[in-house]
Scaffold this active site. Structure first.
Site, PDB file in Angstrom:
ATOM      1  N   ASP A   7       0.884  -1.163   0.000  1.00 49.72           N
ATOM      2  CA  ASP A   7       0.000   0.000   0.000  1.00 49.72           C
ATOM      3  C   ASP A   7       0.922   1.213   0.000  1.00 49.72           C
ATOM      4  O   ASP A   7       1.467   1.578   1.041  1.00 49.72           O
ATOM      5  CB  ASP A   7      -0.896  -0.009   1.235  1.00 49.72           C
ATOM      6  CG  ASP A   7      -1.809   1.202   1.299  1.00 49.72           C
ATOM      7  OD1 ASP A   7      -2.254   1.678   0.236  1.00 49.72           O
ATOM      8  OD2 ASP A   7      -2.076   1.680   2.422  1.00 49.72           O
ATOM      9  N   GLU A  67      -0.996  -1.269  -4.931  1.00 48.22           N
ATOM     10  CA  GLU A  67      -2.226  -0.544  -5.238  1.00 48.22           C
ATOM     11  C   GLU A  67      -1.970   0.457  -6.351  1.00 48.22           C
ATOM     12  O   GLU A  67      -1.042   1.254  -6.291  1.00 48.22           O
ATOM     13  CB  GLU A  67      -2.770   0.179  -4.008  1.00 48.22           C
ATOM     14  CG  GLU A  67      -4.111   0.827  -4.281  1.00 48.22           C
ATOM     15  CD  GLU A  67      -4.748   1.433  -3.051  1.00 48.22           C
ATOM     16  OE1 GLU A  67      -5.902   1.856  -3.170  1.00 48.22           O
ATOM     17  OE2 GLU A  67      -4.101   1.494  -1.994  1.00 48.22           O
ATOM     18  N   HIS A 139      -2.927   0.570   6.768  1.00 50.69           N
ATOM     19  CA  HIS A 139      -2.002   0.449   5.640  1.00 50.69           C
ATOM     20  C   HIS A 139      -1.498  -0.992   5.503  1.00 50.69           C
ATOM     21  O   HIS A 139      -1.414  -1.522   4.393  1.00 50.69           O
ATOM     22  CB  HIS A 139      -0.833   1.423   5.789  1.00 50.69           C
ATOM     23  CG  HIS A 139      -1.272   2.848   5.859  1.00 50.69           C
ATOM     24  ND1 HIS A 139      -1.753   3.531   4.766  1.00 50.69           N
ATOM     25  CD2 HIS A 139      -1.344   3.717   6.904  1.00 50.69           C
ATOM     26  CE1 HIS A 139      -2.087   4.757   5.128  1.00 50.69           C
ATOM     27  NE2 HIS A 139      -1.848   4.891   6.424  1.00 50.69           N
TER      28      HIS A 139
END
EC number: 3.1.21.10
Length: 168
Positions: A7, A67, A139
């Site tokens: 992330d 991501e 996260h």
């Protein structure tokens, strides 16, 4: 298969490692790397690079799932996330590990079954799937969700590869 989920972020970069396949995944490790806003930009990026490179060397994942953030409303935030994204890409290239990008909707659909899932639903599914009782950081949870999403997409990737090879 071992997958490192990422992330990306400059202030907080989530990392999560899972092993297995779509039927049975096992939690290996997760962490949220935090950089201090007082640090100069080169130091922040160096720290992120060193830590990602260390994990890649230690766990030797088969793939990285990151991501893919298409749109950011604030240009300065997008720029900082982009720098962290680039540092992760560099570490992966140096380690020879392929990167696969997934959008937030893909992750939500993969874990919960709908692209409209909220953060709590994602965290619940990550914890339930991996048997983790406590997961304190969003996260790190997002990173683990990305790794699980990649495992879920592996059968489709393998089928596509076989089909392409037959057509050639």
């Amino acid at each position: 298969m071992i997958v490192l989920g990422v992330d990306p972020g400059l202030a907080n970069l989530g990392l999560g490692l899972v092993e297995g396949d779509v039927r049975k995944a096992r939690h290996l490790y997760h962490v949220c790397l935090t950089t201090e806003s007082a640090w100069l930009m080169p130091r922040r990026l160096q720290y992120l690079h060193e830590e990602v490179a260390r994990l890649l060397a230690e766990y030797r994942p088969d793939a990285v799932a990151i991501e893919d953030q298409i749109l950011r409303r604030q240009a300065d935030v997008a720029f900082k996330v982009g720098q962290a994204f680039g540092v992760v890409q560099l570490a992966c290239a140096q380690a020879g590990v392929p990167i696969h990008a997934y959008g937030p909707m893909q992750v939500k659909r993969s874990l919960v079954g709908t692209g409209r899932a909220d953060k709590e639903q994602i965290i619940y599914m990550v914890k339930a799937t991996l048997g983790i009782r406590e997961l304190f950081n969003n996260h790190a949870a997002d990173a683990l969700a990305l790794a699980l999403t990649h495992l879920a997409h592996q059968p489709m990737r393998a089928a596509s590869t076989r089909l392409a090879q037959k057509s050639a």
